[in-house]
Design a protein around this motif. Structure first.
Motif, mmCIF file in Angstrom:
data_model
loop_
_atom_site.group_PDB
_atom_site.id
_atom_site.type_symbol
_atom_site.label_atom_id
_atom_site.label_comp_id
_atom_site.label_asym_id
_atom_site.label_seq_id
_atom_site.Cartn_x
_atom_site.Cartn_y
_atom_site.Cartn_z
ATOM 1 N N ILE A 135 0.838 -1.205 0.000
ATOM 2 C CA ILE A 135 0.000 0.000 0.000
ATOM 3 C C ILE A 135 0.870 1.252 0.000
ATOM 4 O O ILE A 135 0.603 2.230 -0.722
ATOM 5 N N SER A 136 1.941 1.223 0.819
ATOM 6 C CA SER A 136 2.828 2.372 0.904
ATOM 7 C C SER A 136 3.535 2.614 -0.419
ATOM 8 O O SER A 136 3.728 3.764 -0.836
ATOM 9 N N VAL A 137 3.937 1.532 -1.084
ATOM 10 C CA VAL A 137 4.588 1.672 -2.392
ATOM 11 C C VAL A 137 3.642 2.342 -3.381
ATOM 12 O O VAL A 137 4.035 3.251 -4.131
ATOM 13 N N GLU A 138 2.396 1.888 -3.384
ATOM 14 C CA GLU A 138 1.434 2.475 -4.317
ATOM 15 C C GLU A 138 1.181 3.942 -4.004
ATOM 16 O O GLU A 138 1.041 4.775 -4.905
ATOM 17 N N ARG A 139 1.154 4.261 -2.707
ATOM 18 C CA ARG A 139 0.909 5.651 -2.330
ATOM 19 C C ARG A 139 2.032 6.568 -2.792
ATOM 20 O O ARG A 139 1.804 7.626 -3.360
ATOM 21 N N VAL A 140 3.284 6.140 -2.532
ATOM 22 C CA VAL A 140 4.401 6.982 -2.915
ATOM 23 C C VAL A 140 4.514 7.076 -4.434
ATOM 24 O O VAL A 140 4.913 8.107 -4.987
ATOM 25 N N MET A 141 4.132 6.008 -5.137
ATOM 26 C CA MET A 141 4.142 6.073 -6.601
ATOM 27 C C MET A 141 3.128 7.090 -7.120
ATOM 28 O O MET A 141 3.397 7.829 -8.069
ATOM 29 N N GLU A 142 1.965 7.126 -6.487
ATOM 30 C CA GLU A 142 0.954 8.112 -6.911
ATOM 31 C C GLU A 142 1.447 9.545 -6.691
ATOM 32 O O GLU A 142 1.225 10.425 -7.522
ATOM 33 N N PHE A 197 6.315 5.404 4.218
ATOM 34 C CA PHE A 197 7.197 5.937 3.177
ATOM 35 C C PHE A 197 7.199 7.463 3.281
ATOM 36 O O PHE A 197 6.161 8.090 3.400
ATOM 37 N N SER A 198 8.377 8.025 3.236
ATOM 38 C CA SER A 198 8.487 9.475 3.340
ATOM 39 C C SER A 198 9.010 10.044 2.031
ATOM 40 O O SER A 198 10.088 9.697 1.578
ATOM 41 N N SER A 199 8.217 10.883 1.408
ATOM 42 C CA SER A 199 8.662 11.566 0.186
ATOM 43 C C SER A 199 8.531 13.082 0.349
ATOM 44 O O SER A 199 8.454 13.820 -0.624
ATOM 45 N N GLU A 200 8.499 13.538 1.606
ATOM 46 C CA GLU A 200 8.305 14.951 1.883
ATOM 47 C C GLU A 200 9.424 15.793 1.294
ATOM 48 O O GLU A 200 9.171 16.846 0.676
#
Length: 562
Positions: free
Chosen positions: A230-237, A330-333
């Motif tokens: 789920i986290s992978v999909e979120r960061v990909m979006e 996942f942190s992409s901030e």
């Protein structure tokens, strides 16, 4: 003359081997009679000649002659109808493969219902009756049918194993007890079984505890994998949305990041699957061991229990070979900030690293997007973290000053109150701040002879001269030693010398998520002394060690100090 009335019992003329009326009866010197064929067959199958009924042994095989008188009596009784073959017992069954056979049945053998440890033979229901009727046999020790009766005999004395020698940890017969084991501690088999049964119960409880722990770990790992997806999909979006607006200049960077994430996801999935497979194998093995121990604990054979107890009840010292604790956020901030306001740095984004968090030697499937490691002092100072020395950990020969920013070893004891966190042998002190989950940078200045700069888990031992207490001596701490203008780094008591020009100012850079701890010599440039690459599993506390007349001062910096 009046006819005499004769009262006889059918059992008086029954062969105790075939349990039928005597045919061609022969009599032994002990007084017992058998069918000629039954006794001959019985002796042909035995290694010694003995009476099947009273066990009287003959040194030489007697010559068997038919008892004419007894034979005539049996014939007359048969004519009068006073004798007949005994009816089969309704509870008696013929032996099938896997059953223990009666040692006294001839022809097709019945299933044994008991084994006699005194006679060292097994009996069906019919042949067992003399043990309840004959006074000399009533004291024999009966047990459940056992096809391995020879294992219950002492190899030296050929006597029943009836006692347990605790000194030699072996089963012995009564003859052994009064000879070579005379001065040893001895108990009955039942008594030793009770003691071992308690230990067996404790081992089973430990196995169940480990089984529950591993099943819980497996469940948590499976849940983590789902959260990771789920986290992978979120960061990909998030990345797709950011890059869509700037597609003309970030196509290459987008492609590189996507490839890195997918490759890392594949690697982490393979690692997670490996961990789950190993956990399943260990769970299966523990279930198998528990079943074996349950079967052993329920056996009624004390001797069998004690003979295989030691081999069945050995557990692995290592309780938990896999420690797979992860954080799935996942942190992409940092990436989003760069994309929104700094287009000129887009070319560098393609070189950002996808870093997994690693715990206890196993990489956890958690990704974090991180910019490259700082190069200049200005970049390091962006991660500056103020530190304060913890007076409750300070050795009594150390003195704090400058608002607990400086520590000095003066050789005189301070009047600090007793505290469980205080070092009582090593001249060391830790900081109050716990560093975890981020990047941190701090600088210190040393003065004097011998200074140690490091970080440690909270569990670092504080009492005594054990290596578990010294910074860098164990697996709970990492340190840079600085002695006589020379450097060396330490971890798990392993020393690595560092050859570089001396500088009194040392910079420490911690990237906790990446498992990186770096020491720098700070002057007009940042000179890397050493970098530890590991997997941090707990918060880290900066710490210092000193020798007499040396001091360490934590520098007070801001991102603008350069």
């Amino acid at each position: 003359m009046a006819e005499t009335q004769l009262f006889v019992s059918q059992d008086d003329f029954t062969c105790s081997v075939c349990l039928h009326t005597l045919t061609d009866p022969v009599s032994l010197h002990c007084g017992h009679s058998f069918c000629l064929k039954c006794l001959s067959d019985y002796w042909d199958q035995s290694q010694m000649c003995s009476c099947p009924q009273c066990r009287h042994t003959f040194m030489l095989r007697p010559e068997l002659n038919r008892n004419t008188l007894l034979n005539e009596v049996v014939k007359k009784l048969k004519k009068t109808g006073l004798t007949s073959p005994p009816p089969p017992s309704p509870s008696q069954n013929y032996a099938i493969p896997g059953d223990v056979e009666c040692d006294f049945c001839t022809g097709k053998k019945f299933r044994a219902v008991k084994s006699c440890l005194t006679c060292m033979a097994s009996y069906c229901q019919t042949h067992l009756q003399p043990h309840f009727e004959v006074a000399a046999w009533k004291g024999h020790k009966l047990t459940d049918p056992d096809r391995n009766l020879e294992e219950k005999l002492c190899e030296k004395h050929q006597k029943s194993l009836e006692m347990f020698c605790r000194t030699e940890k072996t089963c012995i017969c009564m003859m052994c007890a009064v000879t070579e084991h005379n001065s040893h501690e001895k108990v009955e088999l039942e008594t030793e079984r009770e003691e071992k049964q308690k230990h067996l119960g404790a081992i089973r409880s430990e196995i169940r505890r480990r089984l529950e722990a591993k099943e819980k770990k497996l469940k948590e790992t499976r849940r983590t994998v789902e959260e990771m997806k789920i986290s992978v999909e979120r960061v990909m979006e998030e990345h797709d949305k950011s890059f869509t607006d700037l597609i003309h200049c970030i196509e290459e960077a987008h492609k590189k990041l996507t490839e890195k994430i997918r490759k890392q996801e594949k690697r982490e999935m393979e690692k997670a699957e490996g961990v789950m497979e190993q956990l399943e194998k260990e769970i299966e093995e523990l279930k198998r061991r528990e079943a074996e121990l349950k079967e052993l604990s329920e056996t009624k054979d004390h001797l069998h229990f004690l003979q295989i107890f030691s081999s069945c009840c050995v557990l692995s010292d290592v309780e938990d070979s896999l420690n797979f604790t992860v954080t799935t956020n996942f942190s992409s901030e940092d990436l989003l900030k760069e994309l929104s306001g700094l287009k000129k740095r887009l070319e560098k984004i393609g070189h950002w690293d996808i870093l997994p968090l690693t715990l206890s030697g196993h990489e956890a499937p958690v990704f974090t997007l991180r910019p490259p490691e700082p190069q200049s002092r200005e970049e390091f100072l962006q991660y500056f973290r103020p530190l304060t020395l913890d007076i409750n950990t300070t050795h009594k020969d150390l003195r704090l000053s400058q608002g607990n920013k400086k520590v000095t070893c003066e050789g005189t004891k301070a009047k600090y109150p007793d505290h469980p966190d205080r070092f009582d042998c090593y001249f060391q002190v830790l900081c109050r701040e716990a560093l975890t989950g981020t990047r941190c940078y701090w600088e210190v200045e040393g003065n004097g002879g011998d200074v140690v700069i490091g970080v440690a888990y909270k569990g670092l031992c504080r009492k005594g001269w054990s290596m578990d207490c010294g910074l860098g001596y164990n697996n709970k701490s990492w340190s840079l030693w600085w002695f006589d203008s020379q450097y060396s780094v330490h971890h798990k008591n392993k020393e690595t010398l560092v050859s570089t020009p001396y500088s009194p100012r040392i910079g420490v850079y911690l990237d906790w998520p990446a498992g990186s701890l770096s020491f720098y010599s700070v002057s007009h440039t940042m000179n890397l002394l050493h970098r530890f690459n590991t997997s941090f599993t707990e918060p880290l506390y900066p710490g210092f060690g000193l020798h007499y007349y040396s001091s360490v001062t934590i520098s007070h910096l801001t991102p603008c100090d350069h």
